[in-house]
Design a protein around this motif. Structure first.
Motif, PDB file in Angstrom:
ATOM      1  N   ARG A  42       0.735  -1.106  -0.094  1.00  0.00           N
ATOM      2  CA  ARG A  42       0.072  -0.093  -0.172  1.00  0.00           C
ATOM      3  C   ARG A  42       0.798   1.173  -0.043  1.00  0.00           C
ATOM      4  N   ALA A  68       0.391   5.152   1.356  1.00  0.00           N
ATOM      5  CA  ALA A  68      -0.669   5.904   2.458  1.00  0.00           C
ATOM      6  C   ALA A  68      -0.296   7.228   2.586  1.00  0.00           C
ATOM      7  N   PRO A  69      -0.641   8.004   1.679  1.00  0.00           N
ATOM      8  CA  PRO A  69      -0.116   9.510   2.071  1.00  0.00           C
ATOM      9  C   PRO A  69      -1.056  10.325   3.008  1.00  0.00           C
ATOM     10  N   SER A  70      -0.476  11.117   3.724  1.00  0.00           N
ATOM     11  CA  SER A  70      -1.209  12.142   4.558  1.00  0.00           C
ATOM     12  C   SER A  70      -1.475  13.286   3.750  1.00  0.00           C
ATOM     13  N   GLU A 100      -4.493   8.887   4.368  1.00  0.00           N
ATOM     14  CA  GLU A 100      -4.440   8.838   5.699  1.00  0.00           C
ATOM     15  C   GLU A 100      -4.912  10.167   6.362  1.00  0.00           C
ATOM     16  N   TYR A 105      -2.456   8.213  14.751  1.00  0.00           N
ATOM     17  CA  TYR A 105      -1.604   7.366  13.617  1.00  0.00           C
ATOM     18  C   TYR A 105      -1.207   6.086  13.934  1.00  0.00           C
ATOM     19  N   VAL A 128      -3.159   3.211  11.566  1.00  0.00           N
ATOM     20  CA  VAL A 128      -2.396   2.377  10.305  1.00  0.00           C
ATOM     21  C   VAL A 128      -2.537   0.805  10.485  1.00  0.00           C
ATOM     22  N   ARG A 152       8.235   1.807   3.370  1.00  0.00           N
ATOM     23  CA  ARG A 152       8.056   3.333   3.384  1.00  0.00           C
ATOM     24  C   ARG A 152       9.352   3.734   3.723  1.00  0.00           C
ATOM     25  N   LEU A 188      10.007   6.639   9.431  1.00  0.00           N
ATOM     26  CA  LEU A 188       8.965   6.116  10.078  1.00  0.00           C
ATOM     27  C   LEU A 188       9.465   4.934  10.815  1.00  0.00           C
TER      28      LEU A 188
END
Ligand code: GLU
Ligand code: ZN
Length: 302
Positions: free
Chosen positions: A6, A8-10, A42, A175, A179, A193, A197
């Motif tokens: 995946r 998963a941009p904010s 996200e 978060y 997630v 990612r 992170l």
């Protein structure tokens, strides 16, 4: 097991070059494994959403030729699932009335920010407080991250982070919780990612254990750092992005990820580049660390 990855941009702004590297890395890991690549927005923290950035992210991904599978998942629509997960934690979670201001004054700072000394674990510090957060009770077992690229990371969460917040006092879910619940919901097998992170990963693995979820596999690629120690980010000007520049940008993400792609004149379309990339993707070529040369182009992608 079938590979599910995946991106998963904010939506705290448009995608920048650093986010495209994350998109490319996760996309090619999934596609070269004949797996699925899911897109998750996200937007769990509704105070950090920048207007129009969701559309801008989706349009950018589309125009660069990334093809996601299934429907886009929006964290803003997942509150019920997060609450169910929190409820299922039972006594492992507890209310905390400590304010940020109080903690900033009172508690030690460690490698990963302040270490919460579990003030409210046995007894809530201020029973009259109008609001409370929810924290997850930790213990002194150390959590081990076995990353595909990075050195193994061991974290004793209780000693190094403390009981951490899973629902904030403003009722937003954290978060970490969002997630983990979403990766399980989407059957994500592999998380790819940036290494910025990595520090969060032990908390997420611990949450997976508490919720009795499957543990994902992890690949944290190096976050692009310029020689003066700055992270790549959006620049303020927004140059016209023509087709040639898009091809160039995707090639740059590939080369950043160590893929040694042929030069741009070997490709007449973006699709040619993606076909080459899916066929030739080799995650073993991704460097574990990366410093960018002086004046590395850091342009906007919108
Ligand atoms: N939404 C996070 C970000 O944009 C990424 C979360 C993740 O990949 O786990 O930094
Ligand atoms: Zn507290």
């Amino acid at each position: 097991m079938h590979y599910i990855g995946r991106f998963a941009p904010s939506p705290s702004g448009p995608l920048h070059f650093g986010s495209l590297i994350a998109a490319t890395a996760s996309y090619l890991c999934a596609k070269s494994a004949n797996g699925k690549w899911l897109l998750r927005i996200e937007d769990v923290d509704q105070f950090r959403i920048k207007k129009n950035s969701i559309n801008s992210i989706i349009n950018t991904l589309e125009s660069y030729g990334y093809q996601w599978d299934d429907d886009i998942l929006y964290q803003s629509q997942r509150s019920e699932a997060y609450q169910d997960a929190l409820d299922s934690l039972g006594k492992l979670s507890y209310p905390c009335t400590c304010t940020r201001k109080f903690l900033q004054k009172q508690v030690p700072t460690g490698t990963y920010g302040y270490i919460y000394p579990n003030f409210c674990r046995e007894q809530i510090s201020n029973p009259d407080a109008p609001q409370f957060a929810m924290r997850l009770r930790t213990n002194n077992t150390s959590i081990h991250v076995d990353d595909y690229l990075q050195d193994a990371l061991c974290q004793d969460i209780e000693a190094e982070v403390g009981d951490f917040i899973i629902k904030r006092s403003d009722k937003m879910f954290s978060y970490q919780l969002a997630v983990v619940v979403d990766d399980e919901h989407q059957n994500v097998t592999d998380v790819v990612r940036g290494s910025d992170l990595l520090d969060n990963t032990p908390r997420q693995i611990y949450l997976q254990q508490c919720l009795r979820y499957q543990q994902s596999s992890y690949l944290h690629f190096p976050t692009a750092i310029t020689p003066d120690g700055k992270k790549l980010s959006k620049q303020n000007h927004s140059p016209e992005v023509d087709a040639q520049q898009k091809r160039l940008t995707i090639l740059r993400t590939l080369n950043f990820l160590g893929q040694e792609a042929p030069s741009i004149d070997q490709f007449s379309t973006l699709e040619d580049i993606w076909n080459w990339a899916i066929k030739n993707w080799d995650r073993d070529k991704i460097p574990a660390q990366m410093t960018l040369p002086e004046n590395y182009p850091n342009h906007d992608t919108t």
